[in-house]
Write a protein that holds these residues in place. Structure first.
Motif, PDB file in Angstrom:
ATOM      1  N   TYR A   1       0.831  -1.204   0.000  1.00  0.00           N
ATOM      2  CA  TYR A   1       0.000   0.000   0.000  1.00  0.00           C
ATOM      3  C   TYR A   1       0.863   1.251   0.000  1.00  0.00           C
ATOM      4  O   TYR A   1       1.858   1.340   0.707  1.00  0.00           O
ATOM      5  CB  TYR A   1      -0.922   0.010   1.226  1.00  0.00           C
ATOM      6  N   SER A   2       0.457   2.239  -0.801  1.00  0.00           N
ATOM      7  CA  SER A   2       1.095   3.563  -0.743  1.00  0.00           C
ATOM      8  C   SER A   2      -0.008   4.605  -0.600  1.00  0.00           C
ATOM      9  O   SER A   2      -1.180   4.341  -0.886  1.00  0.00           O
ATOM     10  CB  SER A   2       1.937   3.822  -1.999  1.00  0.00           C
ATOM     11  N   LEU A   3       0.338   5.790  -0.155  1.00  0.00           N
ATOM     12  CA  LEU A   3      -0.654   6.824   0.134  1.00  0.00           C
ATOM     13  C   LEU A   3      -1.512   7.186  -1.072  1.00  0.00           C
ATOM     14  O   LEU A   3      -2.650   7.623  -0.915  1.00  0.00           O
ATOM     15  CB  LEU A   3       0.033   8.078   0.677  1.00  0.00           C
ATOM     16  N   SER A   4      -0.999   7.017  -2.270  1.00  0.00           N
ATOM     17  CA  SER A   4      -1.759   7.369  -3.467  1.00  0.00           C
ATOM     18  C   SER A   4      -2.707   6.250  -3.915  1.00  0.00           C
ATOM     19  O   SER A   4      -3.493   6.441  -4.841  1.00  0.00           O
ATOM     20  CB  SER A   4      -0.805   7.723  -4.611  1.00  0.00           C
ATOM     21  N   ASP A   5      -2.659   5.101  -3.256  1.00  0.00           N
ATOM     22  CA  ASP A   5      -3.502   3.966  -3.627  1.00  0.00           C
ATOM     23  C   ASP A   5      -4.951   4.173  -3.206  1.00  0.00           C
ATOM     24  O   ASP A   5      -5.251   4.874  -2.237  1.00  0.00           O
ATOM     25  CB  ASP A   5      -2.998   2.671  -2.982  1.00  0.00           C
ATOM     26  N   TYR A   6      -5.821   3.515  -3.928  1.00  0.00           N
ATOM     27  CA  TYR A   6      -7.244   3.465  -3.606  1.00  0.00           C
ATOM     28  C   TYR A   6      -7.403   2.670  -2.311  1.00  0.00           C
ATOM     29  O   TYR A   6      -6.732   1.662  -2.102  1.00  0.00           O
ATOM     30  CB  TYR A   6      -7.973   2.771  -4.764  1.00  0.00           C
TER      31      TYR A   6
END
Length: 112
Positions: free
Chosen positions: A32-37
């Motif tokens: 997971y990264s901050l820009s992920d849904y």
């Protein structure tokens, strides 16, 4: 059925069996990264990213009754008998942890 995301990196066989027993969906928190849904769910468990913790409740394990704690001490034939008594279908070749998971699942389902 509730969707519970179990965030864990490199799960062991025991953790996978635990997830199956509690009908959890395993997700890798490192993916997971901050820009992920943000995937929709009813609750999260394990090492959930902060974005999930901010949005969803943390799943708490239900307290085990005495009958559930004794399941691991039963033999496969005894577990199968319990499943038959409850009218729960199962694979005759199922392993012990799968039989226990089915019994635990039946305990978690709302009674009508």
């Amino acid at each position: 059925m509730k969707t519970i995301l179990y965030f864990i990196a490199d799960p062991t066989d025991e953790q996978i069996a635990f997830a199956k027993a509690h009908q959890m969906v395993i997700r890798n928190p490192q993916a997971y990264s901050l820009s992920d849904y943000i995937e929709q769910c009813d609750a999260v468990y394990g090492d959930a990213p902060q974005a999930y913790l901010d949005k969803f409740p943390v799943f708490e394990l239900p307290e085990m009754s005495d009958s559930e704690t004794d399941l691991t001490k039963l033999k496969n034939d005894e577990l199968k008998s319990l499943l038959m008594e409850k009218g729960i279908s199962f694979n005759p070749n199922a392993k012990k942890d799968e039989l226990i998971a089915l019994l635990q699942q039946s305990e978690l389902e709302p009674k009508e």
